[in-house]
Design a protein around this motif. Structure first.
Motif, PDB file in Angstrom:
ATOM      1  N   THR A 169       0.845  -1.202   0.000  1.00  0.00           N
ATOM      2  CA  THR A 169       0.000   0.000   0.000  1.00  0.00           C
ATOM      3  C   THR A 169       0.882   1.255   0.000  1.00  0.00           C
ATOM      4  O   THR A 169       2.052   1.201   0.368  1.00  0.00           O
ATOM      5  N   GLY A 170       0.281   2.373  -0.428  1.00  0.00           N
ATOM      6  CA  GLY A 170       0.941   3.671  -0.283  1.00  0.00           C
ATOM      7  C   GLY A 170       1.652   4.209  -1.504  1.00  0.00           C
ATOM      8  O   GLY A 170       2.172   5.330  -1.473  1.00  0.00           O
ATOM      9  N   ILE A 171       1.698   3.431  -2.600  1.00  0.00           N
ATOM     10  CA  ILE A 171       2.432   3.911  -3.786  1.00  0.00           C
ATOM     11  C   ILE A 171       1.774   5.157  -4.370  1.00  0.00           C
ATOM     12  O   ILE A 171       2.461   6.132  -4.702  1.00  0.00           O
ATOM     13  N   GLU A 172       0.453   5.132  -4.483  1.00  0.00           N
ATOM     14  CA  GLU A 172      -0.262   6.307  -5.039  1.00  0.00           C
ATOM     15  C   GLU A 172       0.009   7.555  -4.208  1.00  0.00           C
ATOM     16  O   GLU A 172       0.220   8.645  -4.735  1.00  0.00           O
ATOM     17  N   GLU A 173       0.020   7.380  -2.903  1.00  0.00           N
ATOM     18  CA  GLU A 173       0.282   8.498  -1.986  1.00  0.00           C
ATOM     19  C   GLU A 173       1.704   9.042  -2.225  1.00  0.00           C
ATOM     20  O   GLU A 173       1.912  10.255  -2.314  1.00  0.00           O
ATOM     21  N   ALA A 174       2.665   8.130  -2.345  1.00  0.00           N
ATOM     22  CA  ALA A 174       4.063   8.532  -2.555  1.00  0.00           C
ATOM     23  C   ALA A 174       4.225   9.271  -3.883  1.00  0.00           C
ATOM     24  O   ALA A 174       4.968  10.251  -3.970  1.00  0.00           O
ATOM     25  N   VAL A 207      13.262  11.080  -1.507  1.00  0.00           N
ATOM     26  CA  VAL A 207      13.042   9.656  -1.738  1.00  0.00           C
ATOM     27  C   VAL A 207      12.673   8.939  -0.436  1.00  0.00           C
ATOM     28  O   VAL A 207      11.799   8.071  -0.422  1.00  0.00           O
ATOM     29  N   TYR A 208      13.317   9.322   0.678  1.00  0.00           N
ATOM     30  CA  TYR A 208      13.004   8.631   1.934  1.00  0.00           C
ATOM     31  C   TYR A 208      11.646   9.045   2.503  1.00  0.00           C
ATOM     32  O   TYR A 208      10.981   8.245   3.177  1.00  0.00           O
ATOM     33  N   LYS A 209      11.207  10.264   2.211  1.00  0.00           N
ATOM     34  CA  LYS A 209       9.834  10.661   2.586  1.00  0.00           C
ATOM     35  C   LYS A 209       8.829   9.774   1.857  1.00  0.00           C
ATOM     36  O   LYS A 209       7.816   9.359   2.403  1.00  0.00           O
ATOM     37  N   ALA A 210       9.116   9.511   0.580  1.00  0.00           N
ATOM     38  CA  ALA A 210       8.239   8.655  -0.226  1.00  0.00           C
ATOM     39  C   ALA A 210       8.271   7.211   0.267  1.00  0.00           C
ATOM     40  O   ALA A 210       7.228   6.552   0.376  1.00  0.00           O
ATOM     41  N   VAL A 211       9.464   6.711   0.569  1.00  0.00           N
ATOM     42  CA  VAL A 211       9.614   5.333   1.064  1.00  0.00           C
ATOM     43  C   VAL A 211       8.776   5.117   2.327  1.00  0.00           C
ATOM     44  O   VAL A 211       8.131   4.072   2.489  1.00  0.00           O
ATOM     45  N   GLU A 212       8.766   6.122   3.188  1.00  0.00           N
ATOM     46  CA  GLU A 212       8.022   6.001   4.460  1.00  0.00           C
ATOM     47  C   GLU A 212       6.510   5.890   4.253  1.00  0.00           C
ATOM     48  O   GLU A 212       5.791   5.442   5.141  1.00  0.00           O
ATOM     49  N   LYS A 213       6.025   6.275   3.079  1.00  0.00           N
ATOM     50  CA  LYS A 213       4.581   6.200   2.804  1.00  0.00           C
ATOM     51  C   LYS A 213       4.152   4.840   2.263  1.00  0.00           C
ATOM     52  O   LYS A 213       2.966   4.553   2.160  1.00  0.00           O
ATOM     53  N   HIS A 245       4.080   0.685   2.301  1.00  0.00           N
ATOM     54  CA  HIS A 245       4.104  -0.360   3.337  1.00  0.00           C
ATOM     55  C   HIS A 245       3.819  -1.744   2.758  1.00  0.00           C
ATOM     56  O   HIS A 245       2.963  -1.902   1.898  1.00  0.00           O
ATOM     57  N   PHE A 246       4.572  -2.726   3.241  1.00  0.00           N
ATOM     58  CA  PHE A 246       4.221  -4.141   3.104  1.00  0.00           C
ATOM     59  C   PHE A 246       4.930  -4.882   4.224  1.00  0.00           C
ATOM     60  O   PHE A 246       5.966  -4.415   4.738  1.00  0.00           O
ATOM     61  N   LYS A 247       4.399  -5.997   4.619  1.00  0.00           N
ATOM     62  CA  LYS A 247       4.928  -6.739   5.779  1.00  0.00           C
ATOM     63  C   LYS A 247       6.389  -7.133   5.546  1.00  0.00           C
ATOM     64  O   LYS A 247       6.730  -7.714   4.525  1.00  0.00           O
ATOM     65  N   GLY A 248       7.243  -6.771   6.522  1.00  0.00           N
ATOM     66  CA  GLY A 248       8.657  -7.153   6.457  1.00  0.00           C
ATOM     67  C   GLY A 248       9.494  -6.294   5.532  1.00  0.00           C
ATOM     68  O   GLY A 248      10.620  -6.668   5.202  1.00  0.00           O
ATOM     69  N   ALA A 249       8.965  -5.154   5.092  1.00  0.00           N
ATOM     70  CA  ALA A 249       9.715  -4.291   4.160  1.00  0.00           C
ATOM     71  C   ALA A 249      11.059  -3.890   4.762  1.00  0.00           C
ATOM     72  O   ALA A 249      11.147  -3.476   5.917  1.00  0.00           O
ATOM     73  N   HIS A 250      12.104  -4.048   3.980  1.00  0.00           N
ATOM     74  CA  HIS A 250      13.449  -3.714   4.448  1.00  0.00           C
ATOM     75  C   HIS A 250      14.137  -2.847   3.397  1.00  0.00           C
ATOM     76  O   HIS A 250      14.033  -3.108   2.199  1.00  0.00           O
ATOM     77  N   TYR A 251      14.846  -1.811   3.837  1.00  0.00           N
ATOM     78  CA  TYR A 251      15.602  -0.963   2.909  1.00  0.00           C
ATOM     79  C   TYR A 251      16.762  -0.309   3.635  1.00  0.00           C
ATOM     80  O   TYR A 251      16.739  -0.141   4.854  1.00  0.00           O
ATOM     81  N   ARG A 252      17.783   0.017   2.865  1.00  0.00           N
ATOM     82  CA  ARG A 252      18.910   0.758   3.422  1.00  0.00           C
ATOM     83  C   ARG A 252      18.531   2.223   3.587  1.00  0.00           C
ATOM     84  O   ARG A 252      17.771   2.764   2.794  1.00  0.00           O
ATOM     85  N   LYS A 253      19.105   2.857   4.613  1.00  0.00           N
ATOM     86  CA  LYS A 253      18.771   4.259   4.896  1.00  0.00           C
ATOM     87  C   LYS A 253      19.919   5.206   4.539  1.00  0.00           C
ATOM     88  O   LYS A 253      19.829   6.399   4.799  1.00  0.00           O
ATOM     89  N   ASP A 254      20.970   4.653   3.907  1.00  0.00           N
ATOM     90  CA  ASP A 254      22.146   5.491   3.623  1.00  0.00           C
ATOM     91  C   ASP A 254      22.472   5.589   2.131  1.00  0.00           C
ATOM     92  O   ASP A 254      23.591   5.935   1.757  1.00  0.00           O
ATOM     93  N   ILE A 255      21.491   5.316   1.271  1.00  0.00           N
ATOM     94  CA  ILE A 255      21.736   5.431  -0.169  1.00  0.00           C
ATOM     95  C   ILE A 255      22.005   6.903  -0.503  1.00  0.00           C
ATOM     96  O   ILE A 255      21.228   7.783  -0.141  1.00  0.00           O
ATOM     97  N   GLY A 256      23.102   7.144  -1.197  1.00  0.00           N
ATOM     98  CA  GLY A 256      23.462   8.510  -1.582  1.00  0.00           C
ATOM     99  C   GLY A 256      24.439   9.197  -0.648  1.00  0.00           C
ATOM    100  O   GLY A 256      25.005  10.239  -1.005  1.00  0.00           O
ATOM    101  N   ASP A 257      24.664   8.636   0.540  1.00  0.00           N
ATOM    102  CA  ASP A 257      25.509   9.323   1.533  1.00  0.00           C
ATOM    103  C   ASP A 257      26.943   9.530   1.053  1.00  0.00           C
ATOM    104  O   ASP A 257      27.549  10.576   1.312  1.00  0.00           O
ATOM    105  N   LYS A 258      27.500   8.537   0.349  1.00  0.00           N
ATOM    106  CA  LYS A 258      28.888   8.679  -0.141  1.00  0.00           C
ATOM    107  C   LYS A 258      28.986   9.852  -1.110  1.00  0.00           C
ATOM    108  O   LYS A 258      29.945  10.626  -1.066  1.00  0.00           O
ATOM    109  N   GLY A 259      27.995   9.961  -1.989  1.00  0.00           N
ATOM    110  CA  GLY A 259      27.997  11.054  -2.958  1.00  0.00           C
ATOM    111  C   GLY A 259      27.822  12.409  -2.297  1.00  0.00           C
ATOM    112  O   GLY A 259      28.502  13.377  -2.649  1.00  0.00           O
ATOM    113  N   ILE A 260      26.919  12.477  -1.300  1.00  0.00           N
ATOM    114  CA  ILE A 260      26.678  13.732  -0.577  1.00  0.00           C
ATOM    115  C   ILE A 260      27.955  14.181   0.120  1.00  0.00           C
ATOM    116  O   ILE A 260      28.355  15.345   0.047  1.00  0.00           O
TER     117      ILE A 260
END
Length: 426
Positions: free
Chosen positions: A348-353, A397-403, A405-420
């Protein structure tokens, strides 16, 4: 014109999304695709590796162009069969796809043509491999020779781990893919993905990008098919790009032609840029996944026209136009990936994102069950954002990710940090 995209993942969704925008495309088909691609393309219920059925469909439907996403059908000769039937297809022939299909071939090829890569040895039995590894420094990299969906590379940090990995591989962990293995030195530094559209000895660079292979933040845990990417990659400046072209890309095109394995399609060099210079970790004979997703978000010119020009022998005409914005993609994966995971959880939440016009969600492992969107793979979605800076793109992108949901969803929270970090230090 009618276009067929072959493949099921996020890379294929991003390619289809871009192809759909072409003014020359009237109808778009996908075999077999996923729930996201089916929203923009007509579903063809044929497996990407069922080459005879795909040829039959392409002939009956008078498909004008087929674009192949994944490595498996390329390594099984889909391009050869299509060409025999005078069907236009973009991808490498079987003889050329060996550059990805066999890591032993790729390493020996690089050695022969002086293309920089890590020191290595190849083995076809457990005893010799273990004897060799006992004399090496840790960490060390152990690779299955064949295709293993991005999971056939293990970085062993201890001798015990290295020995166990060798035993697992020779005892069938990756089936036929690990009947032979490559053991190579571990290179430090920062990874980058360099992708080009190629034909013969000529190439057209795509935008630079950086993938994040490990499953957890801080590049920890096992390798995956990729947990996120961003484009452009600031580590690849003009000087480094010139070196990549001169020492890696052009020698590869020339070497493959000399071997009678002329390339035509997407060519991907996975690179390590560090204390030992620029070295090739691997070659892929297709676009990367998840790199394709942020790269396609930045491509402003017509991908289909570029492909047609290359196939018609007019590669010199191809001048891709890139947005000056940054693009980032975060993979949302199933709990347990890259190991065992469950399927069938409602998403759920793709349309919202996607209410934010800078957000596009590309599907990887998704399906429709009883009218509901559900998970159907290890990597489920790639959420992408574009913005004026990489920092802003990451926030979006992380604001969108937070919207979503599915059971057990897993993602990294540091994508882009090296470039930044790199951009802040310039």
């Amino acid at each position: 014109m009618k276009v067929l995209v072959v493949g099921n993942g996020g890379r294929e969704h991003a390619l289809a999304w871009k192809i759909k925008q072409s003014p020359v495309v009237d109808r778009l088909y996908v075999a077999r695709g996923n729930a996201g691609i089916w929203q923009i393309a007509e579903k063809v219920d044929i497996s990407p590796t069922d080459i005879p059925a795909l040829v039959k469909f392409a002939k009956e439907e008078k498909i004008d162009l087929t674009v192949v996403g994944p490595e498996q059908p390329l390594s099984e000769g889909i391009v050869d069969v299509f060409e025999e039937e005078n069907l236009k297809i973009f991808g490498h022939r079987k003889s050329s796809a060996i550059l990805e299909a066999s890591k032993v071939f790729a390493k020996n090829f690089m050695k022969k043509y002086g293309i920089p890569t890590a020191f290595y040895e190849t083995f076809d039995n457990e005893k010799d491999a273990i004897d060799f590894v006992k004399k090496q420094q840790m960490p060390i990299v152990i690779k299955a020779d064949g295709l293993a969906a991005g999971k056939g590379v293990i970085i062993a940090n201890t001798l015990d781990e290295a020995i166990q990995t060798i035993k697992d591989m020779f005892r069938g962990k990756f089936g036929e893919a690990s009947k032979r293995i490559v053991i190579e030195e571990f290179l430090d530094g920062e990874e980058a993905s360099y992708i080009a559209m190629v034909k013969g000895e000529k190439l057209v660079p795509m935008a630079t990008s950086q993938d994040h292979k490990r499953v957890f933040d801080g590049d920890k845990g096992p390798n995956t098919g990729g947990m996120g990417a961003y484009s452009p990659a600031p580590i690849v400046d003009e000087k480094i790009e010139q070196e990549i072209l001169e020492k890696i890309m052009y020698p590869t095109l020339k070497g493959m032609k000399k071997e009678g394995r002329e390339l035509c399609g997407f060519l991907y060099a996975g690179l390590m840029i560090g204390s030992k210079g620029i070295n090739v970790l691997e070659f892929n004979v297709r676009m990367g996944d998840p790199e394709t997703q942020p790269i396609m978000r930045r491509l402003e010119s017509d991908l289909v026209q570029h492909i047609l020009d290359i196939l018609d022998g007019n590669i010199d005409k191809v001048k891709p136009k890139w947005s000056n914005k940054y693009s980032i993609g975060v993979v949302m994966a199933s709990k347990g990936y890259p190991g065992k995971y469950e399927k069938g959880f409602e998403i759920t939440g793709i349309e919202e994102a996607e209410k934010d016009p800078d957000i596009v969600v590309f599907h990887s492992g998704t399906d429709i069950k009883d009218g509901k969107l559900v998970t159907n793979g290890g990597r489920v979605l790639t959420v992408t954002a574009v913005a004026e800076t990489l920092k802003k793109a990451k926030e979006k992108v992380y604001k969108a990710v937070e919207k979503i949901h599915f059971k057990g969803a897993h993602y990294r929270k540091d994508i882009g940090d090296k470039g930044i970090k790199r951009l802040e230090n310039i």
